[in-house]
Design a protein around this motif. Structure first.
Motif, mmCIF file in Angstrom:
data_model
loop_
_atom_site.group_PDB
_atom_site.id
_atom_site.type_symbol
_atom_site.label_atom_id
_atom_site.label_comp_id
_atom_site.label_asym_id
_atom_site.label_seq_id
_atom_site.Cartn_x
_atom_site.Cartn_y
_atom_site.Cartn_z
ATOM 1 N N LEU A 1 45.905 35.472 27.902
ATOM 2 C CA LEU A 1 44.461 36.564 27.321
ATOM 3 C C LEU A 1 43.492 36.343 28.232
ATOM 4 N N GLU A 2 43.012 35.111 28.597
ATOM 5 C CA GLU A 2 42.053 34.910 29.305
ATOM 6 C C GLU A 2 42.398 35.812 30.799
ATOM 7 N N ALA A 3 43.442 35.678 31.344
ATOM 8 C CA ALA A 3 43.560 36.761 32.450
ATOM 9 C C ALA A 3 43.557 38.152 32.272
ATOM 10 N N MET A 4 43.634 38.525 31.309
ATOM 11 C CA MET A 4 43.519 40.052 30.562
ATOM 12 C C MET A 4 42.029 40.470 30.588
ATOM 13 N N ILE A 5 41.259 39.312 30.141
ATOM 14 C CA ILE A 5 39.624 39.927 30.043
ATOM 15 C C ILE A 5 39.012 40.384 31.132
ATOM 16 N N PHE A 6 39.635 39.943 32.472
ATOM 17 C CA PHE A 6 39.175 40.662 33.514
ATOM 18 C C PHE A 6 39.219 42.121 33.885
ATOM 19 N N SER A 7 40.079 42.664 33.082
ATOM 20 C CA SER A 7 40.364 44.033 33.013
ATOM 21 C C SER A 7 39.942 44.751 31.843
ATOM 22 N N LEU A 8 40.101 44.249 30.545
ATOM 23 C CA LEU A 8 40.024 44.927 29.367
ATOM 24 C C LEU A 8 38.834 44.359 28.550
ATOM 25 N N GLY B 1 51.094 24.063 38.463
ATOM 26 C CA GLY B 1 51.417 24.979 37.465
ATOM 27 C C GLY B 1 50.180 25.681 36.779
ATOM 28 N N TYR B 2 49.075 24.942 37.163
ATOM 29 C CA TYR B 2 47.713 25.703 36.461
ATOM 30 C C TYR B 2 46.868 26.359 37.660
ATOM 31 N N GLU B 3 47.507 26.574 39.019
ATOM 32 C CA GLU B 3 46.783 27.117 39.993
ATOM 33 C C GLU B 3 46.139 28.675 39.475
ATOM 34 N N TRP B 4 47.457 29.421 39.010
ATOM 35 C CA TRP B 4 47.031 30.748 38.755
ATOM 36 C C TRP B 4 45.762 30.926 37.472
ATOM 37 N N TYR B 5 45.965 29.696 36.768
ATOM 38 C CA TYR B 5 44.776 29.509 35.779
ATOM 39 C C TYR B 5 43.410 29.322 36.335
ATOM 40 N N LEU B 6 43.595 28.488 37.411
ATOM 41 C CA LEU B 6 42.160 28.057 37.954
ATOM 42 C C LEU B 6 41.696 29.321 38.915
ATOM 43 N N ASP B 7 42.779 30.060 39.434
ATOM 44 C CA ASP B 7 42.158 31.314 40.197
ATOM 45 C C ASP B 7 41.368 32.175 39.405
ATOM 46 N N LEU B 8 41.291 32.286 37.804
ATOM 47 C CA LEU B 8 40.619 33.009 37.271
ATOM 48 C C LEU B 8 39.326 32.750 37.363
ATOM 49 N N ARG B 9 39.047 31.266 37.615
ATOM 50 C CA ARG B 9 37.678 30.882 38.020
ATOM 51 C C ARG B 9 37.016 30.874 39.371
ATOM 52 N N ARG B 10 38.083 31.434 40.216
ATOM 53 C CA ARG B 10 37.800 31.687 41.674
ATOM 54 C C ARG B 10 37.284 33.202 41.805
ATOM 55 N N TYR B 11 37.711 33.723 41.186
ATOM 56 C CA TYR B 11 37.344 35.393 41.558
ATOM 57 C C TYR B 11 36.799 35.956 40.402
#
Ligand code: 4AD
Ligand code: MG
Length: 429
Positions: free
Chosen positions: A191-198, A379-389
């Motif tokens: 859901l955290e990933a989805m807030i960046f568009s929605l 395993g958390y790289e993608w989750y960290l990416d959310l803070r990178r971009y």
């Protein structure tokens, strides 16, 4: 389908004397008095007494005498207004057809809880479980209504995941083409990933917890309503949760009067503000109520009871010690030992209905916390990416649907709030 001219049982209450009706249902109870047989027939909308008279039915009377409880039946007859009938009306049967016979229906009064759980696929037909399932449906509907009315977009997250959200202790491993993966504990990271568009998103889907503790509020598979909101903080989350829970309680009480009555539950809609107390204040209340909690421990069931006893309504406890919460929680800028998290706890032993709070939005801080708690960022790289971009402050929460249903319906165990409960000892039926 045999639908021609058929009506639902509920409609019978509005019909005049002598109306012709055709109903389709199941035989709930049977009693034979002289040349008459009284059968309570139920369908999804209610129950009505059907009277079978030997002099009217002739040789077919023997057929109805022989059928067992829970046989499925289609019958035609006439409405008779009679005070002695359970609902003031009955149907005098003219003709009937047994659709599916039922012999020696195994559920009887006085059976043990375990036996009824073994027979759950049949037990669910009963009046009380049916009432609970209708309440549950209204709870799910009301959650969705509220989210849609407030601009949230519904989404879904995967069930197979490669890393933990809420800590390794309650993960279920699964063999995924020879690789070990897990059943999801929470959709939060997705859901955290989805807030960046929605910006505002929610999901209602199962979460899995390998809970070894056997309590009245833990399931191994439960329905999790989760939301995530861009630019929200801890206070926003408490505001949102309060509005959501009040809305759901209000409409369920309005729409489920009959079901709550069947359950003997007097549940009042909630109007007052939900008190908000810090963890430290909560500990003081516990002490005054004679319950000991060491600073740094999570709140025990006893502690939650003590806090709810004080207020007699749902209470938000916030700013929990960092060590009691998962790594993703935002530390309080005023006190690094606590995090900007909250639990909504409810009275009558409902306990924690919601867990949520503000997330760490800074890349370096999140990476540091992952390394401290998990030891690797694998395993958390993608989750960290959310803070990178293009990271933004954000917050969210998760609500246990069965816990809310348990509370509203006044159930003693959360397993009764789901059709087919999964507990450590039970994966059947
Ligand atoms: O407090 P929890 O573990 O929080 C999370 O999973 C967050 N990631 C949610 C989020 O912020 N998106 O679980 C949230 C809620 C609890 O408050 C409780 O109501 C319910 O999920 N819950 C359970 N319900 C039934 N059985 C269990 N084993 C449960 N574990 C949690
Ligand atoms: Mg929690």
């Amino acid at each position: 389908m045999e639908t021609e001219g058929r009506i639902k049982i509920q409609k019978i209450w509005g019909l005049p004397q002598g109306s012709e009706v055709k109903i389709r249902g199941w035989i709930y109870t049977k009693s034979h008095i002289g040349g008459m047989l009284f059968i309570n027939v139920r369908d999804s909308t209610g129950m009505v007494q059907a009277v079978f008279k030997e002099d009217l039915l002739g040789s077919k009377f023997q057929e109805i005498l022989a059928v067992g409880r829970e046989s499925s039946i289609i019958l035609t007859g006439e409405v008779n207004i009679d005070e002695r009938a359970p609902m003031g009306r009955e149907i005098v049967v003219k003709d009937f057809k047994i659709v599916g016979e039922s012999k020696d229906y195994p559920i009887r009064p006085g059976m043990s809880v375990e036996t009824l759980l073994d027979l759950r696929h049949l037990y669910l037909r009963g009046r009380k479980p049916s009432a609970v399932m209708k309440i549950r449906s209204e709870v799910l509907k009301a959650l969705r209504e509220w989210f849609y009315a407030n601009g949230y977009v519904e989404t879904t997250a995967p069930t197979f995941v490669s890393s933990a959200v809420e800590g390794g202790a309650t993960l279920f491993p699964v063999n995924y083409f020879g690789r070990e993966v897990y059943l999801t504990q929470s959709s939060q990271f997705y859901l955290e990933a989805m807030i960046f568009s929605l910006e505002k998103v929610y999901t209602i889907q199962p979460s899995f917890r390998a809970e070894k503790s056997r309590t009245r509020r833990h399931l191994c598979e439960y329905t999790h309503a989760e939301a995530e909101i861009a630019y929200a903080d801890l206070n926003d989350i408490m505001d949102v949760c309060e509005k959501l829970v009040k809305y759901v309680c209000k409409v369920v009480v309005e729409r489920c009067k009959e079901e709550l009555e069947i359950l003997g539950r007097k549940f009042k809609p909630l109007n007052d503000a939900f008190p908000r107390v810090t963890y430290d204040e909560a500990l003081n209340i516990c002490e005054e109520e004679g319950v000991n909690v060491e600073w740094g421990e999570d709140l025990s069931t006893e502690a939650e009871r003590a806090i709810c006893r004080r207020y007699g309504k749902p209470v938000f406890v916030y700013k929990f010690p960092k060590r009691t919460r998962a790594f993703y929680h935002m530390p309080d800028p005023e006190n690094e030992d606590v995090v900007l998290s909250t639990d909504l706890i409810a009275p009558e032993d409902a306990g924690e209905l919601i867990g949520g709070g503000q997330r760490i939005s800074d890349y370096n801080l999140l990476k540091k916390r992952i390394l401290e708690e998990i030891g690797t960022t694998e395993g958390y790289e993608w989750y960290l990416d959310l803070r990178r971009y293009g990271s933004v402050p954000h917050a969210g929460f998760g609500l246990g649907v069965e816990r809310l249903v348990k509370w509203i319906a006044g159930l003693s165990h959360v397993r009764d709030a789901i059709p087919f409960p999964r507990t450590p000892a039970r994966v059947y039926p």
